[in-house]
Design a protein around this motif. Sequence first.
Motif, PDB file in Angstrom:
ATOM      1  N   SER A  93     130.858  27.622  77.027  1.00 47.65           N
ATOM      2  CA  SER A  93     130.030  27.919  77.440  1.00 47.65           C
ATOM      3  C   SER A  93     128.490  28.188  76.491  1.00 47.65           C
ATOM      4  CB  SER A  93     129.950  28.986  78.390  1.00 47.65           C
ATOM      5  OG  SER A  93     128.930  29.524  79.032  1.00 47.65           O
ATOM      6  N   SER A  94     127.242  27.930  76.941  1.00 47.02           N
ATOM      7  CA  SER A  94     125.988  28.315  76.570  1.00 47.02           C
ATOM      8  C   SER A  94     125.386  29.796  77.007  1.00 47.02           C
ATOM      9  CB  SER A  94     125.125  27.420  76.674  1.00 47.02           C
ATOM     10  OG  SER A  94     124.686  26.965  77.632  1.00 47.02           O
ATOM     11  N   LYS A  95     125.715  30.079  78.317  1.00 41.65           N
ATOM     12  CA  LYS A  95     124.989  31.458  78.319  1.00 41.65           C
ATOM     13  C   LYS A  95     126.010  32.004  78.254  1.00 41.65           C
ATOM     14  CE  LYS A  95     124.452  29.224  82.682  1.00 41.65           C
ATOM     15  NZ  LYS A  95     124.494  28.383  83.071  1.00 41.65           N
ATOM     16  N   HIS A  96     127.607  32.211  78.528  1.00 37.56           N
ATOM     17  CA  HIS A  96     128.675  33.009  78.850  1.00 37.56           C
ATOM     18  C   HIS A  96     129.256  33.507  77.430  1.00 37.56           C
ATOM     19  CE1 HIS A  96     127.631  33.162  83.100  1.00 37.56           C
ATOM     20  NE2 HIS A  96     127.513  31.936  82.730  1.00 37.56           N
ATOM     21  N   THR A  97     129.990  34.491  77.088  1.00 35.20           N
ATOM     22  CA  THR A  97     131.309  34.628  75.492  1.00 35.20           C
ATOM     23  C   THR A  97     132.083  33.449  76.292  1.00 35.20           C
ATOM     24  OG1 THR A  97     131.742  36.271  76.632  1.00 35.20           O
ATOM     25  CG2 THR A  97     130.032  36.307  74.661  1.00 35.20           C
ATOM     26  N   TYR A  98     131.673  32.904  76.946  1.00 29.85           N
ATOM     27  CA  TYR A  98     133.652  31.830  77.528  1.00 29.85           C
ATOM     28  C   TYR A  98     133.194  30.467  76.919  1.00 29.85           C
ATOM     29  CZ  TYR A  98     132.679  34.979  81.742  1.00 29.85           C
ATOM     30  OH  TYR A  98     132.599  35.714  82.577  1.00 29.85           O
ATOM     31  N   ASP A 121     137.887  34.508  77.976  1.00 28.44           N
ATOM     32  CA  ASP A 121     136.701  35.294  76.987  1.00 28.44           C
ATOM     33  C   ASP A 121     136.562  35.793  76.069  1.00 28.44           C
ATOM     34  OD1 ASP A 121     135.684  37.593  77.027  1.00 28.44           O
ATOM     35  OD2 ASP A 121     135.252  38.534  78.567  1.00 28.44           O
ATOM     36  N   LEU A 122     135.864  35.308  75.123  1.00 29.40           N
ATOM     37  CA  LEU A 122     135.679  35.886  73.655  1.00 29.40           C
ATOM     38  C   LEU A 122     135.200  37.175  72.816  1.00 29.40           C
ATOM     39  CD1 LEU A 122     133.911  31.414  72.916  1.00 29.40           C
ATOM     40  CD2 LEU A 122     136.109  32.648  72.609  1.00 29.40           C
ATOM     41  N   THR A 123     135.085  38.360  74.164  1.00 30.92           N
ATOM     42  CA  THR A 123     135.022  38.798  73.254  1.00 30.92           C
ATOM     43  C   THR A 123     136.519  39.246  73.367  1.00 30.92           C
ATOM     44  OG1 THR A 123     134.392  39.965  75.979  1.00 30.92           O
ATOM     45  CG2 THR A 123     132.372  39.522  74.354  1.00 30.92           C
ATOM     46  N   GLN A 124     137.347  39.417  74.174  1.00 32.65           N
ATOM     47  CA  GLN A 124     138.987  40.169  74.361  1.00 32.65           C
ATOM     48  C   GLN A 124     139.544  38.727  73.790  1.00 32.65           C
ATOM     49  OE1 GLN A 124     139.031  41.402  77.794  1.00 32.65           O
ATOM     50  NE2 GLN A 124     137.613  40.660  78.801  1.00 32.65           N
ATOM     51  N   ASN A 125     139.147  37.405  73.135  1.00 30.23           N
ATOM     52  CA  ASN A 125     140.328  36.689  72.903  1.00 30.23           C
ATOM     53  C   ASN A 125     140.645  36.693  73.627  1.00 30.23           C
ATOM     54  OD1 ASN A 125     138.464  35.826  70.678  1.00 30.23           O
ATOM     55  ND2 ASN A 125     139.352  37.592  69.341  1.00 30.23           N
TER      56      ASN A 125
END
Length: 323
Positions: free
Chosen positions: A79-84, A98-102
């Motif tokens: 996603s260009s808008k979210h950390t997805y 979720d790339l903040t939590q992997n």
Amino acid sequence: MEGPDPSRLPRPVWHHPWKMYRVISGHLGSVGAIAFDPSNEWFCTGSADRTIKIWDVATGKLQLTLTGHTGQIRGLAISSKHTYMFSAGDDKEVKCWDLTQNKVIRSYPGHLSSVYCLATHPTLDVLLTGGRDSVCRIWDIRTQTHVHAFLGHHSTVCSVFTRPTDPQVVTGSHDATIKFWDLRGGKAMSTLTHHKKSVRAMALHPKDQYCFTSASVDNIKKFSLPRGKFLHNMLARQNTIVNTMAVNGEGIIATGGDNGSLWFWDWESGHSFQQSQTTAQPGSLDSEAGMCALSYDVTGTRLVTCGADKTIKMWKQDENATP
């Protein structure tokens, strides 16, 4: 229905040839999907080994391995808008990481067999997936709602891209057709029947979003949007099943074939200015030379190709070459 006479097309401009500068190993199976992060600092690959790996663009070093799929991974999108990051594969699963939590935070159940392709919409929070069940499905990313099932293809939906204006969704299928879809109404707007064999790859020009190319065994064709008017064929035959295609902002098309051939084309003229043959890594079979996926980085100055021989190769233009 023929396009314009090739002799009337613009003369090909000279492009620097591309050369391979790095081979990355780490996957234990064929590498079938790739996506770049909008920051251009890392990219991810998905493999038949059922893992997703995240690599540093500058060094090629492995940063992370994500597990959770139980089948070959065939589609990735960031996603260009979210950390997805979104992934899909032969286990019928479509996952949102979720790339903040992997870790996986959502999944989108509904496909009846392998999921071959996916894309995120540039402005709306929707995800598009296409698969072997001949359906292109539209999902609300946040609520996981199955918004539409686009029915009409008669075989696997193997390529999809999306754009902010109509047609917002374009799909290519093993049934040899390309379909334009009305995202609001949830139905087909038109069907292009110019190809004779399955349309495995399509690419929308990143700067001129009113043209796209599509690849099949018979030819690589260019169409205009929004109507889908046929413009011209590319002026050579790659003579292989083209599995994957990408175009950068300079109008350089890269196509990868089942036999390991990597060709570069000039967008305007349809002329192929470079043909490379990649060899399978030592210890692999010749049949593993195939190119399964490729992508330019965000700047369009690096190309990453993914092979059936389990490797990832990075390419850049040879700045020292002269006409």
